[in-house]
Each structure stands twice: as structure tokens, then as C-alpha cells.
Design an enzyme around this catalytic site. Structure first.
Site, PDB file in Angstrom:
ATOM      1  N   LEU A 147     -50.690  17.531  13.408  1.00 34.40           N
ATOM      2  CA  LEU A 147     -51.289  17.228  14.713  1.00 34.40           C
ATOM      3  C   LEU A 147     -50.416  16.263  15.509  1.00 34.40           C
ATOM      4  O   LEU A 147     -50.501  16.217  16.732  1.00 34.40           O
ATOM      5  CB  LEU A 147     -52.689  16.627  14.533  1.00 34.40           C
ATOM      6  CG  LEU A 147     -53.745  17.585  13.961  1.00 34.40           C
ATOM      7  CD1 LEU A 147     -55.048  16.849  13.702  1.00 34.40           C
ATOM      8  CD2 LEU A 147     -53.974  18.770  14.893  1.00 34.40           C
ATOM      9  N   HIS A 195     -49.590  16.001   2.342  1.00 30.23           N
ATOM     10  CA  HIS A 195     -49.202  15.781   3.740  1.00 30.23           C
ATOM     11  C   HIS A 195     -49.832  14.491   4.274  1.00 30.23           C
ATOM     12  O   HIS A 195     -49.147  13.663   4.883  1.00 30.23           O
ATOM     13  CB  HIS A 195     -49.650  16.999   4.565  1.00 30.23           C
ATOM     14  CG  HIS A 195     -49.335  16.920   6.025  1.00 30.23           C
ATOM     15  ND1 HIS A 195     -48.437  17.753   6.650  1.00 30.23           N
ATOM     16  CD2 HIS A 195     -49.805  16.097   7.003  1.00 30.23           C
ATOM     17  CE1 HIS A 195     -48.361  17.436   7.933  1.00 30.23           C
ATOM     18  NE2 HIS A 195     -49.194  16.446   8.185  1.00 30.23           N
ATOM     19  N   GLU A 196     -51.127  14.304   4.015  1.00 32.17           N
ATOM     20  CA  GLU A 196     -51.828  13.121   4.566  1.00 32.17           C
ATOM     21  C   GLU A 196     -51.369  11.833   3.882  1.00 32.17           C
ATOM     22  O   GLU A 196     -51.194  10.807   4.542  1.00 32.17           O
ATOM     23  CB  GLU A 196     -53.350  13.284   4.455  1.00 32.17           C
ATOM     24  CG  GLU A 196     -53.939  14.489   5.170  1.00 32.17           C
ATOM     25  CD  GLU A 196     -53.428  14.709   6.583  1.00 32.17           C
ATOM     26  OE1 GLU A 196     -53.079  13.724   7.276  1.00 32.17           O
ATOM     27  OE2 GLU A 196     -53.355  15.875   7.011  1.00 32.17           O
TER      28      GLU A 196
HETATM   29 NI    NI Z   1     -49.749  15.417   9.880  1.00 31.01          NI
END
Ligand code: NI
Length: 175
Positions: free
Chosen positions: A95, A136-137
Site C-alpha cells: 500500500l 511483509h508486515e
Molecule cells: Ni507493505
């Protein structure tokens, strides 16, 4: 609950290492609520606190829009990968890097330990997309973006795409 603004690359706050939460209080609960709302609004399947400008080790993940057998919303404070094995390659986006998707090599299975919104220790296992989302987080919490994990060739493609958007190289951070 509120939808928060998501920081985008190359904002330097995305590169800072986040610090552990020392005490889970109303503010952390509100952060978790706002992060979930922001993730669903985006829409995305995961979000880390530094992406909304909060330098704390907090993540939310919900892969249910992409997979039927998913555990739903997962909220984790101070998450840590305690086991990682195997290998998978799959498409990933972020994002904070809108409009760019690329294949990334990740561990196939991870076990994550952390605290829930009440401060209770939890341990969650993830495979496939869930394992990918956790990695990823949690990377975000260490200032690592998925573009850092691309092959050299794919990273060149990313640079070319950035040049198209920003014009010249000086206008964005080096990786
Ligand atoms: Ni990300």
C-alpha cells in the site's frame, strides 16, 4: 474508528526501525482499530504501524478477501517470527508503493509470536499467502520494503518505473 493516511515511498519514515510497545492501553487498542479500518478501506490484506506514521511494532493482517479459509482479522503487537522454513515465490504489492507489483521470494511457512489487543501472548502459524503477509508486515517494522527483496533485474524495472513517475533520479531515495 478512523481511516488514517498511508505514507508512500520514498517517505523516510518507512525506513525507520519501529520500537516495541511497552504497555497495551486504550491508545494501542485505538491504533489497532484505526489500522484495521485503514487496511479495509485501502483495500489491502495487511498494514504495519509505520505505514501510518506510527513508529511502533504493531501489525494487522486479514487475507480473507483473497483466500476462503482464512482466520479473519489478525492483530499483533510486538510480532516476532520464531520459525521460518521452506520457500515460496509469489506476487506482492504494498500500500506504500502503489502501482507496483512484483514476484518476491519468501519463506513458505512461518510461526509468529506476539501479543493480542489484551496483551495476551499468542502464537500463529501461517503458510502460503498468510506466511507472505506476516513476513511483509514484519519487514515494515524493521524499515524493510518488499522492493529490497527483489532480484537485481526486477529492482531495475522498479527504478525505471520510478523514473517515469518522478522524472530524474535525484528526486527519490536510493535503495
Ligand atoms: Ni507493505
Amino acid at each position: 474508528m478512523a481511516v488514517l493516511r498511508i505514507l508512500t515511498y520514498p517517505d523516510p519514515r518507512l525506513r525507520k526501525k519501529s520500537v516495541p510497545v511497552e504497555r497495551i492501553d486504550k491508545q494501542i487498542e485505538k491504533l489497532l482499530d484505526d489500522m484495521a479500518e485503514t487496511m479495509y478501506d485501502a483495500p489491502g490484506i495487511g498494514l504495519a504501524a509505520p505505514q501510518v506514521g506510527v513508529n511502533l511494532r504493531v501489525i494487522v493482517v486479514d487475507i480473507s478477501p483473497r483466500e476462503e479459509n482464512s482466520p479473519g482479522l489478525i492483530e499483533l503487537v510486538n510480532p516476532e517470527i520464531v520459525l521460518a522454513e521452506g520457500e515460496q515465490i509469489g506476487e506482492e504489492g504494498c500500500l506504500s508503493i502503489p502501482g507496483f507489483v512484483s514476484e518476491v521470494r519468501r519463506k513458505a511457512r512461518v510461526v509468529v509470536r506476539g501479543l493480542d489487543r489484551k496483551g495476551k501472548p499468542v502464537e500463529i502459524e501461517g503458510t502460503g499467502l498468510l506466511a507472505r503477509a506476516f513476513q511483509h508486515e514484519i519487514d515494515h517494522l524493521d524499515g524493510i520494503l518488499f522492493i529490497d527483496r527483489l532480484s537485481r533485474l526486477k529492482r531495475e524495472l522498479f527504478k525505471k518505473k520510478l523514473e517515469k513517475v518522478f522524472g530524474k533520479e535525484e528526486s527519490y531515495a536510493a535503495f
